[in-house]
Design an enzyme around this catalytic site. Structure first.
Site, PDB file in Angstrom:
ATOM      1  N   GLN A  64     -23.208  27.515  88.097  1.00 56.56           N
ATOM      2  CA  GLN A  64     -23.221  26.208  88.162  1.00 56.56           C
ATOM      3  C   GLN A  64     -23.576  25.415  89.655  1.00 56.56           C
ATOM      4  O   GLN A  64     -22.649  25.722  90.495  1.00 56.56           O
ATOM      5  CB  GLN A  64     -21.779  25.658  87.851  1.00 56.56           C
ATOM      6  CG  GLN A  64     -21.193  24.369  87.588  1.00 56.56           C
ATOM      7  CD  GLN A  64     -20.024  24.060  87.655  1.00 56.56           C
ATOM      8  OE1 GLN A  64     -19.359  24.697  87.791  1.00 56.56           O
ATOM      9  NE2 GLN A  64     -19.597  22.833  87.079  1.00 56.56           N
ATOM     10  N   GLY A  65     -24.681  24.705  89.624  1.00 55.60           N
ATOM     11  CA  GLY A  65     -25.235  24.310  91.121  1.00 55.60           C
ATOM     12  C   GLY A  65     -24.849  22.935  91.060  1.00 55.60           C
ATOM     13  O   GLY A  65     -25.656  22.014  91.086  1.00 55.60           O
ATOM     14  N   TYR A  66     -23.575  22.634  91.220  1.00 56.32           N
ATOM     15  CA  TYR A  66     -23.087  21.370  91.564  1.00 56.32           C
ATOM     16  C   TYR A  66     -22.729  21.094  93.258  1.00 56.32           C
ATOM     17  O   TYR A  66     -23.194  20.289  93.803  1.00 56.32           O
ATOM     18  CB  TYR A  66     -21.519  20.935  90.980  1.00 56.32           C
ATOM     19  CG  TYR A  66     -21.834  20.908  89.404  1.00 56.32           C
ATOM     20  CD1 TYR A  66     -22.948  20.886  88.715  1.00 56.32           C
ATOM     21  CD2 TYR A  66     -20.762  19.969  88.613  1.00 56.32           C
ATOM     22  CE1 TYR A  66     -23.280  20.998  87.225  1.00 56.32           C
ATOM     23  CE2 TYR A  66     -21.037  19.762  87.263  1.00 56.32           C
ATOM     24  CZ  TYR A  66     -22.079  20.042  86.624  1.00 56.32           C
ATOM     25  OH  TYR A  66     -22.239  19.939  85.314  1.00 56.32           O
ATOM     26  N   SER A  67     -21.693  21.833  93.430  1.00 54.84           N
ATOM     27  CA  SER A  67     -20.978  21.655  94.937  1.00 54.84           C
ATOM     28  C   SER A  67     -22.294  22.016  96.260  1.00 54.84           C
ATOM     29  O   SER A  67     -22.849  22.815  95.828  1.00 54.84           O
ATOM     30  CB  SER A  67     -19.868  22.535  95.169  1.00 54.84           C
ATOM     31  OG  SER A  67     -18.986  22.507  94.195  1.00 54.84           O
ATOM     32  N   SER A 113     -20.623  30.297  91.895  1.00 53.21           N
ATOM     33  CA  SER A 113     -20.134  31.534  91.628  1.00 53.21           C
ATOM     34  C   SER A 113     -21.157  32.134  90.724  1.00 53.21           C
ATOM     35  O   SER A 113     -21.725  31.420  89.968  1.00 53.21           O
ATOM     36  CB  SER A 113     -18.966  31.107  90.547  1.00 53.21           C
ATOM     37  OG  SER A 113     -17.882  30.763  91.239  1.00 53.21           O
ATOM     38  N   GLU A 170     -15.735  22.208  80.901  1.00 57.54           N
ATOM     39  CA  GLU A 170     -15.085  23.035  81.960  1.00 57.54           C
ATOM     40  C   GLU A 170     -13.627  23.192  81.820  1.00 57.54           C
ATOM     41  O   GLU A 170     -12.703  24.229  81.837  1.00 57.54           O
ATOM     42  CB  GLU A 170     -15.655  22.993  83.298  1.00 57.54           C
ATOM     43  CG  GLU A 170     -14.920  23.693  84.489  1.00 57.54           C
ATOM     44  CD  GLU A 170     -15.911  23.617  85.656  1.00 57.54           C
ATOM     45  OE1 GLU A 170     -16.188  22.460  85.998  1.00 57.54           O
ATOM     46  OE2 GLU A 170     -15.687  24.504  86.758  1.00 57.54           O
ATOM     47  N   GLU A 185      -5.351  17.845  93.618  1.00 51.36           N
ATOM     48  CA  GLU A 185      -5.456  16.366  94.077  1.00 51.36           C
ATOM     49  C   GLU A 185      -6.409  15.263  93.240  1.00 51.36           C
ATOM     50  O   GLU A 185      -6.031  14.165  92.592  1.00 51.36           O
ATOM     51  CB  GLU A 185      -5.820  16.042  95.592  1.00 51.36           C
ATOM     52  CG  GLU A 185      -4.650  16.859  96.609  1.00 51.36           C
ATOM     53  CD  GLU A 185      -4.709  18.389  96.513  1.00 51.36           C
ATOM     54  OE1 GLU A 185      -5.830  18.769  95.892  1.00 51.36           O
ATOM     55  OE2 GLU A 185      -3.749  18.687  96.705  1.00 51.36           O
TER      56      GLU A 185
HETATM   57  C1  LIG Z   1     -13.577  30.192  93.867  1.00 48.70           C
HETATM   58  C2  LIG Z   1     -14.496  29.172  93.843  1.00 48.70           C
HETATM   59  C3  LIG Z   1     -15.507  29.082  92.940  1.00 48.70           C
HETATM   60  C4  LIG Z   1     -16.328  27.887  92.688  1.00 48.70           C
HETATM   61  N1  LIG Z   1     -17.506  27.902  91.941  1.00 48.70           N
HETATM   62  C5  LIG Z   1     -18.116  27.029  91.888  1.00 48.70           C
HETATM   63  C6  LIG Z   1     -19.514  27.025  91.157  1.00 48.70           C
HETATM   64  O1  LIG Z   1     -19.765  28.034  90.542  1.00 48.70           O
HETATM   65  N2  LIG Z   1     -20.174  25.909  91.223  1.00 48.70           N
HETATM   66  C7  LIG Z   1     -19.788  24.901  92.065  1.00 48.70           C
HETATM   67  O2  LIG Z   1     -20.837  23.909  91.881  1.00 48.70           O
HETATM   68  N3  LIG Z   1     -18.962  24.752  92.865  1.00 48.70           N
HETATM   69  C8  LIG Z   1     -17.952  25.764  92.670  1.00 48.70           C
HETATM   70  N4  LIG Z   1     -16.955  25.636  93.353  1.00 48.70           N
HETATM   71  C9  LIG Z   1     -16.635  24.676  94.533  1.00 48.70           C
HETATM   72  C10 LIG Z   1     -15.533  23.685  93.734  1.00 48.70           C
HETATM   73  O3  LIG Z   1     -15.756  22.904  92.895  1.00 48.70           O
HETATM   74  C11 LIG Z   1     -15.080  22.773  95.120  1.00 48.70           C
HETATM   75  O4  LIG Z   1     -14.568  23.512  96.236  1.00 48.70           O
HETATM   76  C12 LIG Z   1     -14.194  21.667  94.769  1.00 48.70           C
HETATM   77  O5  LIG Z   1     -14.750  20.624  94.212  1.00 48.70           O
HETATM   78  C13 LIG Z   1     -13.632  21.066  96.150  1.00 48.70           C
HETATM   79  O6  LIG Z   1     -14.791  20.565  96.977  1.00 48.70           O
HETATM   80  P1  LIG Z   1     -14.797  21.102  98.380  1.00 48.70           P
HETATM   81  O7  LIG Z   1     -14.486  22.423  98.582  1.00 48.70           O
HETATM   82  O8  LIG Z   1     -15.795  20.440  98.967  1.00 48.70           O
HETATM   83  O9  LIG Z   1     -13.462  20.342  99.003  1.00 48.70           O
HETATM   84  P2  LIG Z   1     -13.342  18.813  99.652  1.00 48.70           P
HETATM   85  O10 LIG Z   1     -13.756  18.082  98.372  1.00 48.70           O
HETATM   86  O11 LIG Z   1     -13.773  18.767 100.988  1.00 48.70           O
HETATM   87  O12 LIG Z   1     -11.660  18.856  99.809  1.00 48.70           O
HETATM   88  C14 LIG Z   1     -10.994  19.170 100.733  1.00 48.70           C
HETATM   89  C15 LIG Z   1      -9.532  18.640 100.346  1.00 48.70           C
HETATM   90  O13 LIG Z   1      -9.312  17.380 100.306  1.00 48.70           O
HETATM   91  C16 LIG Z   1      -8.845  16.827  99.130  1.00 48.70           C
HETATM   92  N5  LIG Z   1      -9.270  15.772  98.557  1.00 48.70           N
HETATM   93  C17 LIG Z   1     -10.865  15.356  98.497  1.00 48.70           C
HETATM   94  N6  LIG Z   1     -11.208  14.230  97.886  1.00 48.70           N
HETATM   95  C18 LIG Z   1      -9.919  13.466  97.764  1.00 48.70           C
HETATM   96  C19 LIG Z   1      -9.418  12.495  97.035  1.00 48.70           C
HETATM   97  N7  LIG Z   1     -10.391  11.493  96.653  1.00 48.70           N
HETATM   98  N8  LIG Z   1      -8.371  12.194  97.002  1.00 48.70           N
HETATM   99  C20 LIG Z   1      -7.088  13.230  97.293  1.00 48.70           C
HETATM  100  N9  LIG Z   1      -7.606  14.295  97.855  1.00 48.70           N
HETATM  101  C21 LIG Z   1      -8.809  14.628  98.153  1.00 48.70           C
HETATM  102  C22 LIG Z   1      -9.212  18.009  98.291  1.00 48.70           C
HETATM  103  O14 LIG Z   1      -8.273  17.921  97.095  1.00 48.70           O
HETATM  104  C23 LIG Z   1      -8.790  19.179  98.939  1.00 48.70           C
HETATM  105  O15 LIG Z   1      -7.567  19.642  99.106  1.00 48.70           O
HETATM  106  C24 LIG Z   1     -15.896  26.811  93.386  1.00 48.70           C
HETATM  107  C25 LIG Z   1     -14.871  26.753  94.340  1.00 48.70           C
HETATM  108  C26 LIG Z   1     -14.161  28.106  94.314  1.00 48.70           C
HETATM  109  C27 LIG Z   1     -13.055  27.984  95.477  1.00 48.70           C
END
Ligand SMILES: Cc1cc2nc3c(=O)[nH]c(=O)nc-3n(C[C@H](O)[C@H](O)[C@H](O)COP(=O)(O)OP(=O)(O)OC[C@H]3O[C@@H](n4cnc5c(N)ncnc54)[C@H](O)[C@@H]3O)c2cc1C
Ligand SMILES: Cc1cc2nc3c(=O)[nH]c(=O)nc-3n(C[C@H](O)[C@H](O)[C@H](O)COP(=O)(O)OP(=O)(O)OC[C@H]3O[C@@H](n4cnc5c(N)ncnc54)[C@H](O)[C@@H]3O)c2cc1C
Lengths: 379, 398
Positions: free
Chosen positions: B131-134, B166, B249, B382
């Protein structure tokens, strides 16, 4: 599988909500708080008219023969308005004890009267030792003449002061397993040596009494169920009353959540509704999780009790443990998110907060029920 | 309210149970000892074979249409299957993202050709999906994504970077969200593509995780060309399509994981029976009994709340508040369970795999560390709470 309510049950909910919003506003609740009666004759008669006092009794005893899932719907609505009065004590404790343990004659004598609102029954079970197990029953019933003499003190007895008849739990035989020497007796109001004192309580919507038994003489016909065999039916009664109480707790918790969300939409601080702040929003989300989970466990317990299956005991303790914590937390968060106004007597939140606490402590708190869960899963 | 099964459902349950009994992969059973094992990279081959086997037995994609390799059954059968797998301590499948997300989204938005091309291969584990979102600057705030896809004749040319992807290191296909109209408002200019991971210009760089294992990756796109037939659900409609995937999901993470908690909990109890605390068996310690009993309650509760959500789906209703709480509840319970698994081990909790003294081969240490991701992956706690507050409770946006 279908883990939802039927159309009839949803109709019962709608009817109950409308009736209780009309008949049991907070002004009614507050008036009852300061009076010993806890209900009015008019209100009680209306409950009877709705068929709610006999909802769970079979038709042959003047009831409507519905089940615990139906009752859950009703109890949730009663919890929403913090309904005062002897419903739990009469319908679910005293009345059910007669139903579970009594002879056909005893049931015929009392249950139709309960269903019709003509008689109130209380269950004098717990004692100053504050135990919920059979070992806590120390009030004595000694054979005398053609009957028994009852002596001892009962404490935390729900609505004994309103009861036309008390179901008294007493020990008839010492020395056996505690569960094996317990018997139930019907003791009418005004019996010589029976002294009932209303206790001042924190939750004034739920009246508790001290019941003193000063050598109260009863005939052998007062025995409810077999001599020494009172604990098993009592256990079923408590289990069922516990599930009903959980449903009441779910309704109260849901109402606190609703009130809080409404308030968070209209209360402005720092130029915004407070619900726009995450500190408030996240608390509200936590409250929702607690409420929904408490409902899931309670609905399942109600179903299990109706099925009378072996899972009922575990389901009941899981529900009571969860609901006890959930209602307490939700009620506290409700006050918190209302700020100063939530701390006033004027506002209704304290009614819920106090009811949450009394419900938590009734029939064993979360710690007690987690231990029961531990036992039931053979930990 | 009725928890009984129809005769057909009972027959299905018996069939699943018997099949599992006969077909559990022995390598897995051995590794499992009694505890919760999250699939580590070295298990990929077992899990791939396992999914293939499940597919051949007709147990993958139960609710998908028959004509694309599914069974056209209901969520009820899906629920029965999940429960039986949990009771049997069966391993999970490898292509979770394909089966849980890509597939359902293709069923909902795909052209006939796309459904024919992809669905059966997802089910059989022939093609693994990621899944290429992030992206580095688009995590919770997904609509900030910057990866560009520029139209060039019948093709799109992709440049940019994804992160935390992932399984990208083993994946054949990616659900790719890329910006196709930079001038449009943030949510409007995004398109959902099905991208071949073997295309020229795709580079995958594994990232080592807190566990020490690489499980997710950085993915770089350098003039990657994909044909316009690889658009899913219309150009610039990617936000809508992507949300559907996220909804699945949550459902997939929701119910499947909830029942799998049971495997971890059973393992934890077995371990507690073997370990001592203060000179007595851990399960007899009053405080530990309380904690374990609460885990039991919460685990059952998640299952029941999931069953309420499924009842709504079966009745053709829209899922209510109970559906949205599942992922959060699971996260909370699972992380607490892992903490308690550490507590049960006492000082032994410090010894991971590789130590002669490690309890149960250090499996718990691994899953304890891995569980920290639960409140981040698939949407942080959150952000979930914001969604519950705003969409379910109707509170105003911040
Ligand atoms: C093990 C693992 C597997 C993953 N696999 C995939 C994958 O296969 N494909 C993919 O696309 N992504 C994947 N992800 C990514 C995952 O979806 C993101 O890590 C997640 O959406 C959070 O984004 P970020 O890491 O950029 O954190 P950020 O968005 O930078 O958040 C940092 C902190 O700020 C808080 N925060 C951010 N915005 C808000 C808000 N509006 N209100 C309150 N708090 C907020 C968050 O809750 C967090 O605590 C994976 C992540 C992990 C850890
Ligand atoms: C027992 C008691 C005694 C008091 N005595 C005095 C006194 O002697 N003199 C006096 O002047 N005052 C007194 N107060 C008032 C007290 O200072 C206020 O109640 C308090 O400041 C909160 O204000 P509020 O009640 O208007 O709540 P609100 O400001 O309306 O807050 C409601 C809820 O919203 C939350 N909230 C508000 N803004 C935000 C934000 N930006 N982010 C996140 N959450 C937010 C609050 O935390 C609270 O949970 C007393 C209050 C109590 C309960």
């Amino acid at each position: 599988m279908d883990f939802g309510f039927s159309q009839e049950q949803e109709m019962l909910r709608a009817t109950a909500r409308k009736f209780l919003e009309n008949e049991c506003p907070s002004s009614y609740v507050r008036d009852r708080m300061i009076e010993p009666a806890g209900t009015t004759d008019e209100f009680w008669a209306k409950l009877a008219e709705q068929g709610w006092l006999g909802l769970i009794y079979p038709e042959e005893y003047g009831g409507s023969g519905l089940g615990f899932v139906d009752l859950t719907v009703l109890m949730e609505e009663m919890g929403r308005v913090v309904m005062p009065g002897p419903f739990l004590s009469t319908v679910l404790l005293g009345g059910l004890a007669i139903f579970e343990a009594g002879s056909t004659e005893q049931k015929k004598e009392w249950l139709p009267k309960v269903a019709a609102g003509e008689a109130r029954v209380a269950l004098a079970w717990t004692e100053p030792n504050a135990r919920w197990d059979a070992g806590g029953v120390t009030a004595a019933a000694k054979p005398a003449d053609a009957g028994f003499v009852l002596s001892g003190t009962k404490l935390f007895v729900l609505d004994a002061h309103l009861a036309d008849v008390l179901v008294v739990v007493a020990r008839t035989t010492e020395g056996k397993q505690p569960e094996q020497g317990v018997s139930l007796f019907l003791v009418p109001k005004g019996a010589a040596g029976l002294e009932v004192k209303l206790l001042p309580t924190m939750d004034q919507t739920r009246k508790l009494c001290e019941v003193a038994l000063h050598d109260v003489r009863v005939p052998s016909s007062a025995l409810l169920g077999p001599k020494d065999g009172g604990w098993p039916p009592l256990g079923r009664v408590i289990e069922r009353a516990t599930v009903a109480l959980c449903a009441e707790m779910c309704g109260g918790a849901q109402k606190v959540l609703d009130m809080t969300v409404e308030y968070a939409k209209i209360r402005i601080a720092f130029g915004k509704p407070i619900g726009a702040y995450q500190g408030v929003k996240h608390k509200a989300a936590d409250m929702l999780v607690d409420v929904e989970n408490a409902k899931s466990l309670t609905y399942y317990a109600a179903w299990a009790v109706d099925e009378n299956g072996p899972e009922a005991a575990l389901a009941t303790s899981m529900a009571k443990a969860y609901a006890s914590d959930a209602y307490r937390k939700v009620a506290a968060a409700g006050i918190q998110l209302h700020g100063g106004i939530g701390f006033t007597w004027e506002h209704d939140l304290h009614l819920y907060f106090k009811r949450a606490k009394s419900s938590e402590l009734t029939f064993g708190d979360a710690t007690h029920h987690r231990e029961r869960v531990a036992q039931l899963i053979n930990l | 309210m009725d928890f009984s099964l129809t005769p057909e459902q009972e027959a299905f349950q018996t069939h699943v149970r018997a099949w599992l009994k006969a077909n559990m992969p022995p390598e897995w059973t051995e590794r499992l000892v009694a505890s919760s094992d999250i699939p580590r990279p070295e298990a990929y081959d077992v899990l791939r074979r396992w999914q293939r086997q499940l597919y051949e037995a007709g147990f993958i994609g139960l609710t998908w249409p028959k004509e694309y390799g599914g069974r056209s059954l209901t969520f009820m059968e899906e629920m029965i299957l999940h429960e039986e797998m949990a009771l049997a301590k069966a391993p999970p499948i490898l292509n979770v993202l394909g089966v849980g997300m890509a597939g359902p989204t293709i069923v909902a938005y795909g052209s006939e050709a796309q459904k024919k091309r992809y669905l059966a291969r997802i089910l059989s584990c022939e093609e693994i999906w990621c899944q290429g979102y992030s992206e580095p600057n688009a995590g919770s705030d997904l609509a900030a994504l910057q990866t560009r896809a520029v139209k060039d004749g019948e093709h799109f040319v992709v440049n940019g970077q994804k992160v935390w992807t992932s399984l990208a290191h083993v994946a054949d296909w990616m659900m790719l969200l890329a910006r196709t109209d930079p001038a449009a408002p943030r949510h409007k200019g995004i398109t959902y593509f099905l991208l071949d991971m073997h295309s020229p210009g795709v580079t995958v760089k594994p990232l080592r995780q807190i566990t020490g294992d690489p499980e997710f990756n950085e993915v770089f796109f350098d003039n990657v060309r994909l044909h316009e037939s690889q658009v899913l659900g219309g150009v610039n409609n990617g936000w809508q399509v992507g949300l559907t995937t996220l909804m699945y999901e949550r459902l997939a993470l929701g119910f499947g994981l909830q029942v799998r908690l049971r495997i971890a909990l059973d393992g934890l109890i077995e371990m507690a029976r073997r370990m001592e605390k203060h000179g007595r068996v851990t399960t007899k310690d009053p405080l530990m009994r309380q904690k374990i009993a609460q885990l039991w309650i919460d685990t059952e509760c998640l299952k029941l709340t999931g069953a309420r959500a499924i009842t709504r789906l079966l009745r053709g209703e829209i899922p209510g508040p109970e559906a949205s709480t599942g992922k959060m509840g699971w996260v909370d319970t699972h992380q607490r369970l892992q903490e308690i698994a550490m507590e049960i081990q006492g000082p032994y909790a410090q010894l991971p795999r590789g130590s002669d003294w490690a309890v149960e081969g250090g499996l718990w240490q691994y899953s304890f560390l891995r569980s920290r991701a639960n409140s981040i992956e698939g949407g942080t706690t959150e952000v979930q709470k914001n969604i519950i507050g705003e969409r379910i409770l109707g509170l105003p946006k911040g």
